[in-house]
Design a protein around this motif. Sequence first.
Motif, PDB file in Angstrom:
ATOM      1  N   ASP A 234      70.118  17.907  35.083  1.00 17.56           N
ATOM      2  CA  ASP A 234      71.308  18.718  35.378  1.00 17.56           C
ATOM      3  C   ASP A 234      72.299  18.652  34.222  1.00 17.56           C
ATOM      4  O   ASP A 234      72.895  19.683  33.841  1.00 17.56           O
ATOM      5  N   ARG A 235      72.480  17.466  33.659  1.00 10.10           N
ATOM      6  CA  ARG A 235      73.412  17.312  32.551  1.00 10.10           C
ATOM      7  C   ARG A 235      72.944  18.107  31.322  1.00 10.10           C
ATOM      8  O   ARG A 235      73.739  18.760  30.646  1.00 10.10           O
ATOM      9  N   THR A 236      71.642  18.055  31.066  1.00 14.00           N
ATOM     10  CA  THR A 236      71.099  18.798  29.925  1.00 14.00           C
ATOM     11  C   THR A 236      71.226  20.300  30.141  1.00 14.00           C
ATOM     12  O   THR A 236      71.586  21.040  29.212  1.00 14.00           O
ATOM     13  N   GLU A 238      73.440  21.847  31.858  1.00 10.22           N
ATOM     14  CA  GLU A 238      74.852  22.208  31.672  1.00 10.22           C
ATOM     15  C   GLU A 238      75.184  22.356  30.190  1.00 10.22           C
ATOM     16  O   GLU A 238      75.915  23.274  29.791  1.00 10.22           O
TER      17      GLU A 238
END
Length: 301
Positions: A234-236, A238
Motif C-alpha cells: 500500500d505504501r509503495t 501510494e
Amino acid sequence: MQHDPEELFELTQATPEAADAPFLHHLEGFIDAGGAGRLLAEHLLEDYEYETIARFDADRLIDYRSRRPLMTYEDGHWAGYEVPELALHLIRDTKEQPFLLLTGPEPDHEWELFTAAVRTLADQLKAGPAISFLGIPAGVPHTRPLGVIAHGTREGLVTGNQRLPNRIQLPGSAAALLELRLGEAGRDALGFAVQVPHYLAQAVYPGAALVLLGQICEFTGLDLPSVDLQVAADRTNEAIEKQISESAEVAELVRALEQQYDAAAEDQDSLLAEGEEVPTGDEIAAQFERFLADQQKPPEF
C-alpha cells in the motif's frame, strides 16, 4: 569423475516434520523483477520462527569474485566477514503446519551436482512438492491485477494460471534445472512467475511478492498472513500514484498500458485500442527514474 551429491551439504537436523512439507526455494542471482521472490523469502524468514536444518558448501558453489561478500573494516583492522549462506530452513505457519524454504545465492558452479544434492536432501526428508517463485518484467500497468505464469513437471499439477505458449528457449537458471531434474525423477515440482510492470522491474515492489504468497498459499493450503507485505505494498502504491499525479506524461504512458491491457482482456487477438501506440519500457522507465531511485532500498516492515 563421479562426485557424491551429499558432499555439497550438511544436514544439521533431520526432522520427521518435513515429511510431505512443501519445499519452497528461491535462489538470488537470476531474474527477479520487483524483487518479488527476494521480498517473499525475506518476509517468511522475518515473520515466522524457523530452524536451519541444512547448509550447502558456499565456498564450493559461489564465485566470490562475481558476488563479493561484504567485510567490515574498523579502527585499522578487518573486524568482520559476512559469510554467504545457502541454506534450508524449516518454518511453521500460523497453524503449525511445517514447510521448507531453501534460499541464498544461486550457485555459480556445479549445477548438476547441486540439483542432485537438493534432490537427495528432499528424498532424505521425504519432502513434498518443490515450488519456485520470482518476478518477471511484463508490459502491464500497476493499476491492473498482476498475472502469474505457472509451470510444473506434469500436466494438471497447477491450474488456473497463464502458461507460456509453444516452445521457447530462455537463459537457464539453477532453479529451472532443479525443476527439470526433479520432474525427470518423478517428483512434483512447479514454479510461479508474477508479471511485474516493466517500469517497476528495478524497483522494490511488494505488491508482486504479495501475489506470489497468495499463489503459494492457494496451492499448499499454508496459512501465512501477509499484513506486513500488504502495508508495504500500500505504501509503495501510494508513492507510485504520487509520482504519476506529478507528471502528465507519466500518466499518459500508464493510461496507454491500461488500454492495451483492457483491450487484450476483451479480445485476446487485440493488443491495443485502435490507433493506440505501445509505450516502450525505456519511455516509461525514463519517466520513473526518480521514483525508482527512491525505491531501491528494501521496505521497512
